[in-house]
Design an enzyme around this catalytic site. Structure first.
Site, PDB file in Angstrom:
ATOM      1  N   GLY A 258       0.818  -1.200   0.000  1.00 22.66           N
ATOM      2  CA  GLY A 258       0.000   0.000   0.000  1.00 22.66           C
ATOM      3  C   GLY A 258       0.855   1.253   0.000  1.00 22.66           C
ATOM      4  O   GLY A 258       2.075   1.211  -0.178  1.00 22.66           O
ATOM      5  N   GLY A 260       2.137   4.995   1.712  1.00 25.25           N
ATOM      6  CA  GLY A 260       2.291   5.767   2.942  1.00 25.25           C
ATOM      7  C   GLY A 260       3.575   5.478   3.677  1.00 25.25           C
ATOM      8  O   GLY A 260       4.434   4.709   3.234  1.00 25.25           O
ATOM      9  N   GLU A 284       0.030  -1.553  -7.015  1.00 26.92           N
ATOM     10  CA  GLU A 284      -0.608  -0.378  -7.608  1.00 26.92           C
ATOM     11  C   GLU A 284       0.399   0.755  -7.763  1.00 26.92           C
ATOM     12  O   GLU A 284       0.666   1.244  -8.848  1.00 26.92           O
ATOM     13  CB  GLU A 284      -1.730   0.153  -6.699  1.00 26.92           C
ATOM     14  CG  GLU A 284      -2.855  -0.773  -6.431  1.00 26.92           C
ATOM     15  CD  GLU A 284      -3.718  -0.197  -5.338  1.00 26.92           C
ATOM     16  OE1 GLU A 284      -4.925  -0.130  -5.556  1.00 26.92           O
ATOM     17  OE2 GLU A 284      -3.186   0.191  -4.275  1.00 26.92           O
ATOM     18  N   ASN A 374      -9.891   8.312   3.301  1.00 27.27           N
ATOM     19  CA  ASN A 374      -9.556   8.330   1.878  1.00 27.27           C
ATOM     20  C   ASN A 374     -10.466   7.421   1.061  1.00 27.27           C
ATOM     21  O   ASN A 374     -11.061   7.840   0.083  1.00 27.27           O
ATOM     22  CB  ASN A 374      -8.096   7.905   1.666  1.00 27.27           C
ATOM     23  CG  ASN A 374      -7.119   8.861   2.312  1.00 27.27           C
ATOM     24  OD1 ASN A 374      -7.390  10.054   2.424  1.00 27.27           O
ATOM     25  ND2 ASN A 374      -5.992   8.355   2.751  1.00 27.27           N
ATOM     26  N   GLY A 378      -7.270  -0.021  -3.408  1.00 27.80           N
ATOM     27  CA  GLY A 378      -7.091  -1.362  -3.953  1.00 27.80           C
ATOM     28  C   GLY A 378      -6.918  -2.427  -2.906  1.00 27.80           C
ATOM     29  O   GLY A 378      -6.710  -3.595  -3.238  1.00 27.80           O
TER      30      GLY A 378
END
Length: 495
Positions: A258, A260, A284, A374, A378
């Site tokens: 992910g 961050g 992604e 947010n 995905g």
């Protein structure tokens, strides 16, 4: 064919109130900039003149301050999907000024082709180059660009000269057939190619081009801190142990990560742990940490939907573009997030949770059940289908006043059936093959902050009977006590 050159304001003037707009890109990478800013200015002028003006915005994922930010500030967004991360837009969503349809990112493109969501009238696409016959070289994000271009009645093209034409070759673009004609996706490794390096559109649909020259505007993530570093180390140690136990092949498996600070810390820890072999990614978003790992030889290839790297890192990549073109592929999100490929490749999927409950259910999107952060992005595409699904989070927030592990999540995004591993700075809870009561004890022992361990055991004791020991009268006691007193530690689980 010679295209009409437009100013951003002339391009924005084409778009009408209530129109459905599709933007290229995925995150700030590849997202239009000049036309969306001009569209926000148009909306502001219309509002000042007493006329309504809002659009319905479809994207790949989040955008940037030039798109979601500017349009939200001008109150120019009526509805939005599938994902956002703009503070300005978030305010509008949570206040009811804009509507938001939070979707799995692999769904939006095919749902639009199926007619489940409205089609776009205008596609605004950022490219590094467009030829007279409509062949477009995209920039740093693929998103849903092929579908939006195919379905749109008209296309506005932003030619962004900041991005070199030599990006041609980094993309792998394609569209699937729809049922009943859909075929298997012939992709068995991240580095394989099955599509085109460019996307061809009908030149007659291109109503004009706007020239720009500006970077994506991606800032570096904050430096890691002791908590994110420890979470990263815990993930790396766990995967090392899985390798030793033979539950991960010796050659390792591709990673999905992910976005961050925690994700960057995890990737950094994996890179430092030399007991973990060099790896590939099928994900992604390709972030700064991935590029650093490529330079070190720890990440040998990355397939994704976008190069969401800081402007500084992107400039560094453009200085050695041939090296990175051999190690990066950008695909539409209908492929980067496709469940068929996720399951086939056996991805190790690592994403971030807002909160987790005692039985492994995960909330990725909402604070206290109602305030959108947010969106699901995905994470669901990967969590349901991964070889191994890991969610990470700090054990507490707000200086310890909030526990990230609670009796019941205030909003469900991922059920316990899709979650294998939870990691905090305190340790790793392995939920595989465990009943609800055993899951709860594993989480309390391994992941919960010491301030909350005994309190959560008191909660479990309230319901000695039942397969899943929820006490409905007290399931949200920690949430309500925080709202009343500002501290979850004031929750009372006495019988």
């Amino acid at each position: 064919m010679s295209y009409k050159v437009l100013t951003p304001e002339e391009a924005a003037a084409i778009i009408e109130n209530g129109e459905n707009i599709g933007l290229s890109g995925f995150t700030a990478a590849g997202t239009p900039k000049a036309v969306t800013r001009a569209l926000a200015q148009k909306a502001q002028a219309e509002h000042e003149a007493g006329r309504p003006f809002k659009v319905n915005l479809f994207t790949g994922a989040s955008t940037n301050s030039h798109a979601d930010g500017a349009l939200a500030q001008a109150d120019a967004i009526d509805s939005r999907t599938p994902y956002q991360s703009s503070p300005d837009l978030r305010k509008n969503l949570n206040s009811g000024k804009a509507r938001y349809y939070d979707m799995h990112l692999s769904h939006i493109s095919m749902y639009m082709r199926y007619g489940h969501v409205p089609s776009v009238k205008t596609a605004i696409v950022e490219v590094a180059e467009i030829t007279d016959d409509g062949e477009m070289t995209l920039t740093t994000g693929a998103g849903n660009t092929p579908t939006y271009c195919e379905l749109a009645e008209r296309i506005i093209v932003e030619v962004n000269n900041y991005h070199p034409k030599e990006l041609k070759g980094m993309h792998d673009l394609m569209l699937p057939l729809d049922p009943p004609d859909r075929q298997p996706i012939p992709l068995t490794a991240p580095a394989e190619r099955i599509g085109s390096t460019t996307w061809k559109v009908d030149p007659a649909k291109v109503v004009g081009i706007v020239y720009t020259n500006e970077p994506n505007g991606v800032a570096p993530f904050k430096p890691s801190d002791p908590i994110t570093d420890k979470i990263g180390e815990n993930v790396a140690k766990f995967l090392e142990e899985e390798l030793t136990a033979g539950r991960i092949p010796a050659s390792f498996l591709p990673l999905q990560s992910g976005v961050g600070n925690i994700a960057n810390a995890v990737l950094g820890a994996l890179g430092r742990n030399k007991k973990i072999p060099s790896f590939q990614m099928y994900t992604e978003v390709i972030q700064d940490s991935v590029i650093s790992l490529m330079k070190e030889g720890r990440c040998t290839f990355a397939a994704g939907c976008s190069l969401t790297v800081s402007d500084e890192k992107l400039a560094e990549m453009y200085q050695d573009l041939d090296f990175y073109k051999s190690k990066v592929i950008l695909r539409p999100q209908e492929y980067s997030n496709n469940p068929e490929i996720v399951r086939r490749l056996g991805l190790i999927c690592i994403n971030t949770a807002i909160e987790v409950d005692l039985f492994g259910q995960v909330n990725s999107t909402h604070f206290f059940g109602k305030q959108m952060m947010n969106g699901i992005g995905g994470s669901g595409d990967f969590a349901r289908n991964g070889y191994l699904t890991i969610f990470t989070c700090p054990s507490t927030a707000k200086g310890g006043a909030i526990s990230s592990i609670v009796p019941m999540v205030s909003h469900h995004d991922h059920t316990e059936h899709d979650v294998d591993i939870i990691v905090t700075e305190y340790g790793v809870a392995d939920l595989r093959g465990k009943c609800p009561r055993d899951r709860a004890e594993e989480l309390i022992t391994k992941c919960v902050h010491p301030d909350y361990q005994e309190k959560l055991r008191q909660y479990l004791a309230l319901t000695p009977q039942g397969h899943t020991p929820h006490c409905l009268a007290k399931a949200y006691e920690m949430h309500t006590k925080f709202m009343e007193t500002g501290d979850m530690r004031n929750a009372d689980f006495s019988a």
